[in-house]
Design a protein around this motif. Structure first.
Motif, PDB file in Angstrom:
ATOM      1  N   ASN A 132     -26.619  30.794   5.000  1.00  0.00           N
ATOM      2  CA  ASN A 132     -26.127  30.097   6.186  1.00  0.00           C
ATOM      3  C   ASN A 132     -25.145  28.998   5.750  1.00  0.00           C
ATOM      4  O   ASN A 132     -25.522  28.082   5.021  1.00  0.00           O
ATOM      5  CB  ASN A 132     -27.317  29.488   6.925  1.00  0.00           C
ATOM      6  N   PRO A 133     -23.881  29.075   6.169  1.00  0.00           N
ATOM      7  CA  PRO A 133     -22.869  28.133   5.665  1.00  0.00           C
ATOM      8  C   PRO A 133     -22.872  26.774   6.351  1.00  0.00           C
ATOM      9  O   PRO A 133     -22.084  25.898   5.977  1.00  0.00           O
ATOM     10  CB  PRO A 133     -21.556  28.871   5.958  1.00  0.00           C
ATOM     11  N   GLN A 134     -23.748  26.569   7.315  1.00  0.00           N
ATOM     12  CA  GLN A 134     -23.718  25.308   8.057  1.00  0.00           C
ATOM     13  C   GLN A 134     -24.085  24.110   7.189  1.00  0.00           C
ATOM     14  O   GLN A 134     -23.445  23.057   7.271  1.00  0.00           O
ATOM     15  CB  GLN A 134     -24.636  25.396   9.278  1.00  0.00           C
ATOM     16  N   SER A 135     -25.117  24.250   6.346  1.00  0.00           N
ATOM     17  CA  SER A 135     -25.523  23.117   5.493  1.00  0.00           C
ATOM     18  C   SER A 135     -24.405  22.703   4.555  1.00  0.00           C
ATOM     19  O   SER A 135     -24.143  21.503   4.356  1.00  0.00           O
ATOM     20  CB  SER A 135     -26.767  23.482   4.679  1.00  0.00           C
ATOM     21  N   ALA A 136     -23.718  23.697   3.974  1.00  0.00           N
ATOM     22  CA  ALA A 136     -22.592  23.382   3.085  1.00  0.00           C
ATOM     23  C   ALA A 136     -21.470  22.691   3.854  1.00  0.00           C
ATOM     24  O   ALA A 136     -20.800  21.798   3.319  1.00  0.00           O
ATOM     25  CB  ALA A 136     -22.081  24.652   2.419  1.00  0.00           C
ATOM     26  N   LEU A 137     -21.265  23.093   5.104  1.00  0.00           N
ATOM     27  CA  LEU A 137     -20.238  22.436   5.922  1.00  0.00           C
ATOM     28  C   LEU A 137     -20.591  20.970   6.146  1.00  0.00           C
ATOM     29  O   LEU A 137     -19.723  20.090   6.047  1.00  0.00           O
ATOM     30  CB  LEU A 137     -20.087  23.149   7.262  1.00  0.00           C
ATOM     31  N   TYR A 138     -21.855  20.684   6.432  1.00  0.00           N
ATOM     32  CA  TYR A 138     -22.271  19.289   6.623  1.00  0.00           C
ATOM     33  C   TYR A 138     -22.035  18.471   5.353  1.00  0.00           C
ATOM     34  O   TYR A 138     -21.634  17.295   5.434  1.00  0.00           O
ATOM     35  CB  TYR A 138     -23.747  19.225   7.019  1.00  0.00           C
ATOM     36  N   ASP A 139     -22.287  19.072   4.184  1.00  0.00           N
ATOM     37  CA  ASP A 139     -22.030  18.378   2.917  1.00  0.00           C
ATOM     38  C   ASP A 139     -20.542  18.081   2.756  1.00  0.00           C
ATOM     39  O   ASP A 139     -20.156  17.005   2.261  1.00  0.00           O
ATOM     40  CB  ASP A 139     -22.520  19.216   1.736  1.00  0.00           C
ATOM     41  N   ARG A 140     -19.699  19.013   3.136  1.00  0.00           N
ATOM     42  CA  ARG A 140     -18.253  18.814   3.035  1.00  0.00           C
ATOM     43  C   ARG A 140     -17.798  17.687   3.961  1.00  0.00           C
ATOM     44  O   ARG A 140     -16.980  16.844   3.577  1.00  0.00           O
ATOM     45  CB  ARG A 140     -17.527  20.118   3.374  1.00  0.00           C
ATOM     46  N   ILE A 141     -18.307  17.691   5.173  1.00  0.00           N
ATOM     47  CA  ILE A 141     -17.949  16.633   6.120  1.00  0.00           C
ATOM     48  C   ILE A 141     -18.376  15.273   5.579  1.00  0.00           C
ATOM     49  O   ILE A 141     -17.616  14.295   5.638  1.00  0.00           O
ATOM     50  CB  ILE A 141     -18.598  16.904   7.488  1.00  0.00           C
ATOM     51  N   ALA A 142     -19.595  15.185   5.048  1.00  0.00           N
ATOM     52  CA  ALA A 142     -20.101  13.924   4.507  1.00  0.00           C
ATOM     53  C   ALA A 142     -19.236  13.439   3.350  1.00  0.00           C
ATOM     54  O   ALA A 142     -18.965  12.234   3.230  1.00  0.00           O
ATOM     55  CB  ALA A 142     -21.548  14.098   4.056  1.00  0.00           C
ATOM     56  N   ALA A 143     -18.793  14.348   2.494  1.00  0.00           N
ATOM     57  CA  ALA A 143     -17.956  13.958   1.358  1.00  0.00           C
ATOM     58  C   ALA A 143     -16.624  13.397   1.826  1.00  0.00           C
ATOM     59  O   ALA A 143     -16.124  12.397   1.284  1.00  0.00           O
ATOM     60  CB  ALA A 143     -17.735  15.165   0.439  1.00  0.00           C
ATOM     61  N   VAL A 144     -16.030  14.020   2.835  1.00  0.00           N
ATOM     62  CA  VAL A 144     -14.743  13.537   3.355  1.00  0.00           C
ATOM     63  C   VAL A 144     -14.911  12.181   4.033  1.00  0.00           C
ATOM     64  O   VAL A 144     -14.050  11.292   3.896  1.00  0.00           O
ATOM     65  CB  VAL A 144     -14.147  14.575   4.330  1.00  0.00           C
ATOM     66  N   ARG A 145     -16.000  11.971   4.733  1.00  0.00           N
ATOM     67  CA  ARG A 145     -16.217  10.713   5.456  1.00  0.00           C
ATOM     68  C   ARG A 145     -16.285   9.504   4.527  1.00  0.00           C
ATOM     69  O   ARG A 145     -16.062   8.379   4.964  1.00  0.00           O
ATOM     70  CB  ARG A 145     -17.502  10.807   6.278  1.00  0.00           C
ATOM     71  N   ARG A 146     -16.584   9.720   3.255  1.00  0.00           N
ATOM     72  CA  ARG A 146     -16.644   8.607   2.309  1.00  0.00           C
ATOM     73  C   ARG A 146     -15.285   7.938   2.140  1.00  0.00           C
ATOM     74  O   ARG A 146     -15.209   6.785   1.721  1.00  0.00           O
ATOM     75  CB  ARG A 146     -17.145   9.098   0.948  1.00  0.00           C
ATOM     76  N   TYR A 147     -14.216   8.643   2.453  1.00  0.00           N
ATOM     77  CA  TYR A 147     -12.862   8.124   2.187  1.00  0.00           C
ATOM     78  C   TYR A 147     -12.097   7.729   3.445  1.00  0.00           C
ATOM     79  O   TYR A 147     -11.029   7.134   3.335  1.00  0.00           O
ATOM     80  CB  TYR A 147     -12.056   9.187   1.422  1.00  0.00           C
ATOM     81  N   VAL A 148     -12.623   8.047   4.599  1.00  0.00           N
ATOM     82  CA  VAL A 148     -11.869   7.798   5.833  1.00  0.00           C
ATOM     83  C   VAL A 148     -12.734   6.989   6.797  1.00  0.00           C
ATOM     84  O   VAL A 148     -13.305   7.519   7.750  1.00  0.00           O
ATOM     85  CB  VAL A 148     -11.381   9.115   6.470  1.00  0.00           C
ATOM     86  N   ASP A 149     -12.849   5.707   6.545  1.00  0.00           N
ATOM     87  CA  ASP A 149     -13.668   4.824   7.362  1.00  0.00           C
ATOM     88  C   ASP A 149     -13.225   4.882   8.817  1.00  0.00           C
ATOM     89  O   ASP A 149     -12.035   4.857   9.132  1.00  0.00           O
ATOM     90  CB  ASP A 149     -13.556   3.375   6.856  1.00  0.00           C
ATOM     91  N   GLN A 150     -14.204   4.944   9.696  1.00  0.00           N
ATOM     92  CA  GLN A 150     -13.984   4.881  11.140  1.00  0.00           C
ATOM     93  C   GLN A 150     -13.131   6.049  11.664  1.00  0.00           C
ATOM     94  O   GLN A 150     -12.620   5.987  12.781  1.00  0.00           O
ATOM     95  CB  GLN A 150     -13.326   3.559  11.535  1.00  0.00           C
ATOM     96  N   ALA A 151     -12.981   7.097  10.901  1.00  0.00           N
ATOM     97  CA  ALA A 151     -12.230   8.266  11.360  1.00  0.00           C
ATOM     98  C   ALA A 151     -13.202   9.312  11.895  1.00  0.00           C
ATOM     99  O   ALA A 151     -14.331   9.444  11.413  1.00  0.00           O
ATOM    100  CB  ALA A 151     -11.404   8.858  10.226  1.00  0.00           C
ATOM    101  N   ASN A 152     -12.750  10.031  12.897  1.00  0.00           N
ATOM    102  CA  ASN A 152     -13.529  11.139  13.405  1.00  0.00           C
ATOM    103  C   ASN A 152     -13.343  12.340  12.473  1.00  0.00           C
ATOM    104  O   ASN A 152     -12.231  12.813  12.286  1.00  0.00           O
ATOM    105  CB  ASN A 152     -13.064  11.495  14.822  1.00  0.00           C
ATOM    106  N   VAL A 153     -14.443  12.807  11.877  1.00  0.00           N
ATOM    107  CA  VAL A 153     -14.369  13.954  10.974  1.00  0.00           C
ATOM    108  C   VAL A 153     -15.234  15.074  11.547  1.00  0.00           C
ATOM    109  O   VAL A 153     -16.439  14.905  11.741  1.00  0.00           O
ATOM    110  CB  VAL A 153     -14.846  13.599   9.556  1.00  0.00           C
ATOM    111  N   GLU A 154     -14.611  16.191  11.820  1.00  0.00           N
ATOM    112  CA  GLU A 154     -15.316  17.368  12.320  1.00  0.00           C
ATOM    113  C   GLU A 154     -15.222  18.491  11.304  1.00  0.00           C
ATOM    114  O   GLU A 154     -14.439  18.420  10.357  1.00  0.00           O
ATOM    115  CB  GLU A 154     -14.705  17.840  13.646  1.00  0.00           C
ATOM    116  N   GLY A 155     -16.000  19.535  11.515  1.00  0.00           N
ATOM    117  CA  GLY A 155     -15.936  20.690  10.632  1.00  0.00           C
ATOM    118  C   GLY A 155     -16.131  21.975  11.407  1.00  0.00           C
ATOM    119  O   GLY A 155     -16.831  21.994  12.427  1.00  0.00           O
ATOM    120  N   ARG A 156     -15.510  23.035  10.919  1.00  0.00           N
ATOM    121  CA  ARG A 156     -15.655  24.352  11.531  1.00  0.00           C
ATOM    122  C   ARG A 156     -15.740  25.413  10.433  1.00  0.00           C
ATOM    123  O   ARG A 156     -15.048  25.337   9.423  1.00  0.00           O
ATOM    124  CB  ARG A 156     -14.483  24.684  12.457  1.00  0.00           C
TER     125      ARG A 156
END
Length: 202
Positions: free
Chosen positions: A111-135
């Motif tokens: 199931n690729p959803q957990s890996a997607l959540y990890d990717r979103i979390a990694a990106v959020r570390r660098y973009v404070d207060q930005a809306n980060v979504e994943g698909r």
């Protein structure tokens, strides 16, 4: 020098013909794959002001996370996990593995959803207060007879879900995200992983 018997010349000609045929088949498959990848890239980047493709981003725990794409869009940042799968896909939010069935064959993948959540979390570390979504984006060769799980879309739905306004308006809308985007860009490095992972490819 002894002349080749008639059957020897024919055998050589046949071998040369087979070799040329195989080479042309390989080139044709490469061309079709290259054309598909180019069309995919153009579709994905058409919704973005800027993008990063096929990169590794630090996950904050000493490791790296692979990103097929991360897009800077008018709506914020969008992380894409591209899946090139042929056949009917059966999956849900609760299932640990999803199944692909095509032409009498069956395969499963995590199931690729957990890996997607990890990717979103990694990106959020660098973009404070930005809306980060994943698909999780499946290409046209995949079908979901029983419906799409959460955060999963087909490639044709990507443009309609994340429409890009005119370029000037889009540039103004992402101005507040530029600082974080540049931090992210500085943190990533090229990934050795392939952009699209396929099951029943070909």
């Amino acid at each position: 020098m002894n002349a080749l018997p008639p059957w020897g010349s024919a055998a050589i000609a046949l071998a040369v013909g087979i070799g040329i045929g195989l080479a042309l088949a390989v080139l044709w498959r490469w061309y079709l794959r290259h054309r598909r990848e180019r069309a995919l890239h153009e579709t994905v980047t058409s919704i973005a002001v800027d993008h990063l493709r096929n990169v590794l981003v630090p996950d904050g725990n000493g490791g790296d996370v692979h990103l097929d794409y991360v897009l800077l869009t008018a709506r914020g940042l969008v992380v894409l996990d591209i899946r090139d799968v042929r056949g009917n896909v059966f999956g849900s939010d609760q299932m640990k593995e999803w199944t692909v069935m095509a032409r009498g064959r069956r395969a499963t993948f995590v199931n690729p959803q957990s890996a997607l959540y990890d990717r979103i979390a990694a990106v959020r570390r660098y973009v404070d207060q930005a809306n980060v979504e994943g698909r999780i984006v499946f290409l046209r060769r995949a079908a979901f007879p029983k419906g799409l799980p959460r955060h999963t879309i087909g490639i044709d739905s990507l443009v309609s879900e994340f429409p890009l306004p005119d370029r000037d308006a889009a540039e103004r809308s992402v101005a507040r995200l530029r600082e974080g985007w540049e931090r992210l860009r500085a943190a990533v490095r090229p990934s050795p992983l392939a952009n699209a992972r396929g099951i029943f490819d070909g």
